[in-house]
Design an enzyme around this catalytic site. Structure first.
Site, PDB file in Angstrom:
ATOM      1  N   ASP A   1       0.836  -1.210   0.000  1.00 43.86           N
ATOM      2  CA  ASP A   1       0.000   0.000   0.000  1.00 43.86           C
ATOM      3  C   ASP A   1       0.864   1.250   0.000  1.00 43.86           C
ATOM      4  OD1 ASP A   1      -2.932  -0.907   1.996  1.00 43.86           O
ATOM      5  OD2 ASP A   1      -2.254  -1.451  -0.012  1.00 43.86           O
TER       6      ASP A   1
ATOM      7  N   ASP B   1       0.867   4.198  -2.613  1.00 45.61           N
ATOM      8  CA  ASP B   1       0.576   5.576  -2.212  1.00 45.61           C
ATOM      9  C   ASP B   1       1.639   6.546  -2.717  1.00 45.61           C
ATOM     10  OD1 ASP B   1      -0.894   4.695   1.012  1.00 45.61           O
ATOM     11  OD2 ASP B   1      -1.737   4.827  -1.020  1.00 45.61           O
TER      12      ASP B   1
ATOM     13  N   GLU C   1     -34.881 -35.835 -12.848  1.00 43.00           N
ATOM     14  CA  GLU C   1     -33.680 -35.708 -13.686  1.00 43.00           C
ATOM     15  C   GLU C   1     -32.458 -35.529 -12.799  1.00 43.00           C
ATOM     16  OE1 GLU C   1     -35.192 -32.280 -15.745  1.00 43.00           O
ATOM     17  OE2 GLU C   1     -34.098 -30.899 -14.450  1.00 43.00           O
TER      18      GLU C   1
ATOM     19  N   LYS D   1     -29.251 -34.147 -10.848  1.00 37.28           N
ATOM     20  CA  LYS D   1     -28.846 -32.813 -10.390  1.00 37.28           C
ATOM     21  C   LYS D   1     -27.355 -32.657 -10.690  1.00 37.28           C
ATOM     22  CE  LYS D   1     -29.123 -29.647  -6.510  1.00 37.28           C
ATOM     23  NZ  LYS D   1     -27.758 -29.139  -6.532  1.00 37.28           N
TER      24      LYS D   1
ATOM     25  N   ASP E   1     -23.716 -31.234 -10.739  1.00 34.38           N
ATOM     26  CA  ASP E   1     -22.907 -30.464  -9.800  1.00 34.38           C
ATOM     27  C   ASP E   1     -21.911 -29.621 -10.596  1.00 34.38           C
ATOM     28  OD1 ASP E   1     -21.890 -29.502  -7.497  1.00 34.38           O
ATOM     29  OD2 ASP E   1     -20.875 -31.340  -6.884  1.00 34.38           O
TER      30      ASP E   1
ATOM     31  N   ARG F   1     -25.112 -17.064 -11.922  1.00 33.56           N
ATOM     32  CA  ARG F   1     -26.222 -16.855 -11.008  1.00 33.56           C
ATOM     33  C   ARG F   1     -25.970 -15.674 -10.073  1.00 33.56           C
ATOM     34  NH1 ARG F   1     -28.940 -21.082  -6.817  1.00 33.56           N
ATOM     35  NH2 ARG F   1     -27.148 -20.705  -5.510  1.00 33.56           N
TER      36      ARG F   1
ATOM     37  N   TYR G   1     -32.020 -26.882 -18.045  1.00 32.51           N
ATOM     38  CA  TYR G   1     -33.047 -27.561 -17.244  1.00 32.51           C
ATOM     39  C   TYR G   1     -34.220 -26.690 -16.808  1.00 32.51           C
ATOM     40  CZ  TYR G   1     -29.815 -25.754 -13.702  1.00 32.51           C
ATOM     41  OH  TYR G   1     -28.982 -24.964 -12.976  1.00 32.51           O
TER      42      TYR G   1
ATOM     43  N   LYS H   1     -39.455 -32.322 -10.354  1.00 33.99           N
ATOM     44  CA  LYS H   1     -40.210 -31.122 -10.729  1.00 33.99           C
ATOM     45  C   LYS H   1     -41.645 -31.498 -11.055  1.00 33.99           C
ATOM     46  CE  LYS H   1     -36.089 -29.037 -12.643  1.00 33.99           C
ATOM     47  NZ  LYS H   1     -35.316 -28.697 -13.845  1.00 33.99           N
TER      48      LYS H   1
ATOM     49  N   LYS I   1     -31.030 -35.430  -2.511  1.00 32.63           N
ATOM     50  CA  LYS I   1     -29.570 -35.531  -2.492  1.00 32.63           C
ATOM     51  C   LYS I   1     -29.115 -36.974  -2.264  1.00 32.63           C
ATOM     52  CE  LYS I   1     -28.141 -31.176  -2.802  1.00 32.63           C
ATOM     53  NZ  LYS I   1     -27.395 -30.598  -1.721  1.00 32.63           N
TER      54      LYS I   1
ATOM     55  N   CYS J   1     -20.034 -19.406  30.245  1.00 30.61           N
ATOM     56  CA  CYS J   1     -19.598 -18.901  28.949  1.00 30.61           C
ATOM     57  C   CYS J   1     -18.069 -18.881  28.908  1.00 30.61           C
ATOM     58  CB  CYS J   1     -20.151 -17.496  28.729  1.00 30.61           C
ATOM     59  SG  CYS J   1     -19.479 -16.679  27.270  1.00 30.61           S
TER      60      CYS J   1
ATOM     61  N   CYS K   1     -17.142 -14.700  28.555  1.00 31.21           N
ATOM     62  CA  CYS K   1     -17.397 -13.705  29.608  1.00 31.21           C
ATOM     63  C   CYS K   1     -17.562 -14.352  30.979  1.00 31.21           C
ATOM     64  CB  CYS K   1     -18.607 -12.842  29.261  1.00 31.21           C
ATOM     65  SG  CYS K   1     -20.179 -13.692  29.465  1.00 31.21           S
TER      66      CYS K   1
ATOM     67  N   CYS L   1     -25.385 -18.319  27.001  1.00 29.72           N
ATOM     68  CA  CYS L   1     -24.681 -17.452  27.929  1.00 29.72           C
ATOM     69  C   CYS L   1     -25.665 -16.390  28.412  1.00 29.72           C
ATOM     70  CB  CYS L   1     -23.509 -16.808  27.184  1.00 29.72           C
ATOM     71  SG  CYS L   1     -22.902 -15.312  27.946  1.00 29.72           S
TER      72      CYS L   1
ATOM     73  N   CYS M   1     -21.376  -9.655  27.501  1.00 25.77           N
ATOM     74  CA  CYS M   1     -20.605 -10.712  26.841  1.00 25.77           C
ATOM     75  C   CYS M   1     -20.009 -10.196  25.535  1.00 25.77           C
ATOM     76  CB  CYS M   1     -21.472 -11.934  26.578  1.00 25.77           C
ATOM     77  SG  CYS M   1     -20.530 -13.242  25.758  1.00 25.77           S
TER      78      CYS M   1
HETATM   79  S1  IVH Z   1     -33.912 -26.544 -11.383  1.00 22.19           S
HETATM   80  C1  IVH Z   1     -36.368 -22.926 -10.364  1.00 22.19           C
HETATM   81  N1  IVH Z   1     -32.673 -28.679 -12.261  1.00 22.19           N
HETATM   82  O1  IVH Z   1     -28.949 -26.879  -8.393  1.00 22.19           O
HETATM   83  C2  IVH Z   1     -35.601 -24.147 -10.712  1.00 22.19           C
HETATM   84  N2  IVH Z   1     -31.434 -27.140 -10.949  1.00 22.19           N
HETATM   85  O2  IVH Z   1     -29.243 -26.487  -5.559  1.00 22.19           O
HETATM   86  C3  IVH Z   1     -34.237 -24.128 -10.196  1.00 22.19           C
HETATM   87  N3  IVH Z   1     -29.096 -27.731 -10.593  1.00 22.19           N
HETATM   88  O3  IVH Z   1     -29.447 -23.426  -8.576  1.00 22.19           O
HETATM   89  C4  IVH Z   1     -33.276 -25.093 -10.643  1.00 22.19           C
HETATM   90  N4  IVH Z   1     -29.123 -29.584 -11.782  1.00 22.19           N
HETATM   91  O4  IVH Z   1     -27.849 -24.526 -10.279  1.00 22.19           O
HETATM   92  C5  IVH Z   1     -32.570 -27.545 -11.545  1.00 22.19           C
HETATM   93  N5  IVH Z   1     -31.676 -30.588 -13.124  1.00 22.19           N
HETATM   94  C6  IVH Z   1     -31.582 -29.465 -12.424  1.00 22.19           C
HETATM   95  C7  IVH Z   1     -30.375 -29.061 -11.804  1.00 22.19           C
HETATM   96  C8  IVH Z   1     -30.343 -27.883 -11.064  1.00 22.19           C
HETATM   97  C9  IVH Z   1     -28.379 -28.769 -11.054  1.00 22.19           C
HETATM   98  C10 IVH Z   1     -28.554 -26.670  -9.734  1.00 22.19           C
HETATM   99  C11 IVH Z   1     -29.005 -25.272 -10.060  1.00 22.19           C
HETATM  100  C12 IVH Z   1     -29.675 -24.778  -8.802  1.00 22.19           C
HETATM  101  C13 IVH Z   1     -29.043 -25.645  -7.774  1.00 22.19           C
HETATM  102  C14 IVH Z   1     -29.876 -25.726  -6.507  1.00 22.19           C
END
Ligand code: IVH
Length: 693
Positions: free
Chosen positions: A41, A45, A124, A126, A128, A147, A235, A298, A322, A416, A419, A434, A440
């Site tokens: 810094d 400066d 469907e 999910k 990652d 996002r 999706y 869905k 999950k 605690c 404190c 506490c 505290c």
């Molecule tokens: S539907 C309004 N479908 O998971 C509907 N999301 O934990 C919102 N994601 O933000 C999402 N696979 O980035 C949807 N087959 C799938 C997905 C999916 C992955 C992600 C998505 C969402 C996040 C939520």
């Protein structure tokens, strides 16, 4: 003035000026955009000071884009911000068949469907990866955005255009405006090789394909993104100019027709089919070319999706099932007790660091006293830990067979640790708290950290460490002190810029960050107060119902009275039960809290709540009361719908009520409305008014 300045002739000055401007810009970029400053810094400066002095001596050298003319510029992240026309949401979670049933039952209750009515579900995988919104106009890809916080993301169009899966032009037939929401991911198998090569060059391998994908699309240089093994699955939809489907399945089929890659899926009619699909995908998991962490369910009918709407940040019509968490065994070295902003003592396990599912874990939550007792967790034990998704790692169980002889049961502190006040457990409560309250320090410091946190005041540069330091040095002892800090600092003999690790620039940035938050929306302000049980969603609810801080304060003070109207109205708000109401009323009953509010109000502009959507609806800002039995809507649906349109739903009828919607067999509330001359509507009249008939 720096030495030698007078000796420069104008030509030299011009060269020097150009060089300084370039240098400073480069350091600005290193500091702001890449989070990787190359100089201290103090050195920075010095450069700036020289530039200022040079310009003072030769004002004709000043250009509009000189760093001296752009002071206080917002830190640029390197990407343009994009406001999402339709927010990008997250998903609620379920973990078992029972919870899947619960998800479906809740939908039936909300829609008023019979108990065993089948609900078609699209299941469907999910993915990652990293969520992304693709905007097509007249079939052409015009924008791709991350996002971000759901409301605002970053423009990553140039990078996304390098992903071969993402069509730049859609096949004919798509609506004029079509936003496709989906996930960018990295090919799992290619990730391994690519990451190994990468690590050889940068020495920094990515922990998993998800992080690699996120790092790749956030490259400032799109040519670096190109060539990485990235892919895309669509999706869901964002903004669309016309409705083109009546079911989720049809959306998938149309998107695929237009050229968007889609995952496999199954249309399920029974829970058994849903569970079978979940099991099948789980079995395939290791062989798939993309990482997945569960299955998404869905509701297929779009008219139902529309009626179900959203709660907080997630749709009611979808959920994520999950997969079971990943586990590992490690040694528990110590149990630390942390004190939260509401005084709750939380035990934390300090672990021998271990990698679980690609992430190094060294802490795990132990929840509370009973949890430690129930699992008989002792210091020195070998424990099974697990982590699932983003949740904090947990201790599953102790491997008692590996326990050393002579180990002692853990005794939970009854004071605690900070404190030293007595820590007590109220009857029926799981947490020990506490009793130090205002004395505290741990609680006060945690309250301050919460106050400046991302969903509250979001003051960049005032992180946990600095809050702790400024607390120690008595610079900040209460939220209002944050906003008087600059004034006090100006008069201080030991200003912040003189502290170790600080300089003119970082001090300036800190105050710029604080000052940029002197205006704050009411919902964030309420959340920032850190009242027990008042999370982000409840704060938003309160802001939308009461509109201004004045109204909220007046109502909460009036609600101290057991049988008051104010209390009945508070309890009529969705998700506010007696316990939340007590915490809220309790907060406004304390003089020192009211004093703190007064101080904050004098330093800040608290913006009245603005309804996000439906602001122009016929019922925005109106107070309505539902009574009797409704036939076309369930009570929950009616209430959620009214609130979505900006109306306040009250529990009792008063002079302030605008409409009473009387269903069948309405009783005393209808009578009171007639006495007070409040407008009374039938269910159909209400539906006509909100445009849903
Ligand atoms: S539907 C309004 N479908 O998971 C509907 N999301 O934990 C919102 N994601 O933000 C999402 N696979 O980035 C949807 N087959 C799938 C997905 C999916 C992955 C992600 C998505 C969402 C996040 C939520």
């Amino acid at each position: 003035m720096s030495e030698g300045l007078f000796n420069l002739d104008l030509e030299d000055s011009r060269t020097r000026h150009a060089r300084l401007v370039k240098e400073i810009r480069r350091h600005d970029a290193a500091y702001y955009t890449h989070d990787a400053p190359e100089i201290s810094d103090a050195e920075y400066d010095t450069l700036r000071k020289e530039l200022e002095e040079l310009e003072a001596a030769h004002p004709n050298l000043i250009t509009p884009d000189s760093p001296t003319q752009t002071v206080g510029a917002a830190p640029s992240s390197g990407f343009k911000k994009v406001r999402h026309a339709v927010p990008m949401l997250s998903l609620s979670n379920v973990f078992s068949e029972e919870e899947v049933e619960g998800f479906l039952d809740k939908i039936r209750r909300f829609l008023g469907l019979p108990e065993n009515e089948p609900i078609e579900i699209v299941a469907e995988p999910k993915i990652d990866g990293l969520s992304c919104s693709l905007r097509y106009e007249h079939g052409k890809l015009v924008q791709a955005a991350t996002r971000g916080d759901g409301a605002e993301g970053e423009d990553i169009t140039a990078n996304v255009k390098t992903i071969p899966d993402v069509p730049h032009t859609l096949k004919p037939g798509a609506p004029d405006v079509l936003e496709v929401r989906g996930e960018i991911y990295m090919d799992r198998k290619k990730f391994m090789n690519w990451n190994a090569e990468q690590a050889a060059i940068t020495k920094k391998p990515f922990a998993n394909p998800r992080n690699a994908a996120a790092g790749s699309v956030r490259q400032l240089d799109a040519t670096k993104t190109a060539g990485r093994p990235l892919h895309f699955f669509g999706y869901a939809l964002g903004e669309v100019s016309e409705k083109f489907a009546t079911s989720q399945e049809e959306i998938r089929k149309k998107l695929a027709q237009w050229g968007i890659p889609e995952t496999p899926y199954k249309l399920c009619k029974k829970t058994a089919e849903i569970m079978a699909f979940h099991e099948k995908i789980l079995q395939q998991r290791a062989d798939l070319n993309y990482e997945i962490d569960g299955v998404v369910y869905k509701v297929n009918r779009l008219d139902w999706q529309e009626r179900l709407g959203f709660v907080s940040r997630s749709p009611r019509w979808a959920t994520a099932h999950k997969f079971p968490a990943e586990q590992a065994v490690t040694k528990l070295n110590a149990i630390d007790i942390q004190v939260g902003r509401t005084g709750a003592l939380t035990p934390v396990a300090r672990l021998e660091p271990i990698t679980v599912g690609g992430v190094v874990v060294s802490n795990a939550t132990l929840h509370n006293e009973d949890e430690i007792k129930r699992k008989d967790i002792r210091i020195g034990d070998y424990v099974v830990i697990q982590r699932a998704g983003d949740v904090i790692p947990q201790v599953v169980k102790v491997l008692t067979e590996k326990r050393e002889t002579g180990s002692k049961e853990y005794t939970y502190p009854d004071h605690c640790p900070i404190c030293k006040s007595l820590a007590i457990r109220e009857e029926g409560e799981a947490v020990r708290r506490c009793t130090g309250g205002l004395i505290c320090e741990a609680q006060a410091v945690e309250r301050l950290k919460h106050f400046v946190s991302r969903l509250a005041f979001d003051i960049e540069g005032l992180g946990s460490k600095i809050i702790e330091q400024f607390w120690e040095e008595e610079l900040i002892r209460s939220p209002a002190d944050i906003f008087t800090l600059e004034e006090r600092n100006q008069k201080s003999l030991t200003p912040i810029r003189a502290k170790e690790g600080w300089g003119d620039l970082s001090e300036k940035n800190l105050f710029a960050a604080i000052n940029s938050r002197r205006t704050i929306p009411l919902n964030r302000f309420i959340y920032a107060l850190g009242i027990r049980q008042i999370g982000e969603a409840t704060a938003k609810k309160l802001a939308s119902v009461y509109g201004t801080l004045e109204n909220l304060r007046t109502a909460m003070i009036a609600a101290q009275e057991e049988n008051s109207e104010a209390r009945a109205d508070l309890l009529a708000i969705e998700d506010i039960g007696p316990s939340v109401a007590d915490d809220l009323i309790g907060f406004f009953a304390e003089d020192h809290n009211l004093e703190q509010l007064r101080r904050l109000q004098s330093l800040l502009t608290i913006e009245p709540y603005e309804a996000p959507k439906g602001g122009d609806s016929a019922v925005a800002g109106k107070t309505v009361v539902f009574t009797g039995t409704l036939t076309k809507l369930t009570r929950a649906e009616a209430k959620a719908g009214a609130e979505r349109l900006g109306a306040k739903v009250a529990g009792s009828v008063s002079k302030k009520t605008d409409y009473v919607i009387a269903g069948e067999d309405a009783g005393s509330k209808l009578k009171k409305a007639q006495e007070l001359g409040v407008t009374i509507l039938t269910e159909d009249e209400w539906l006509a008014l909100v445009g849903a008939a």
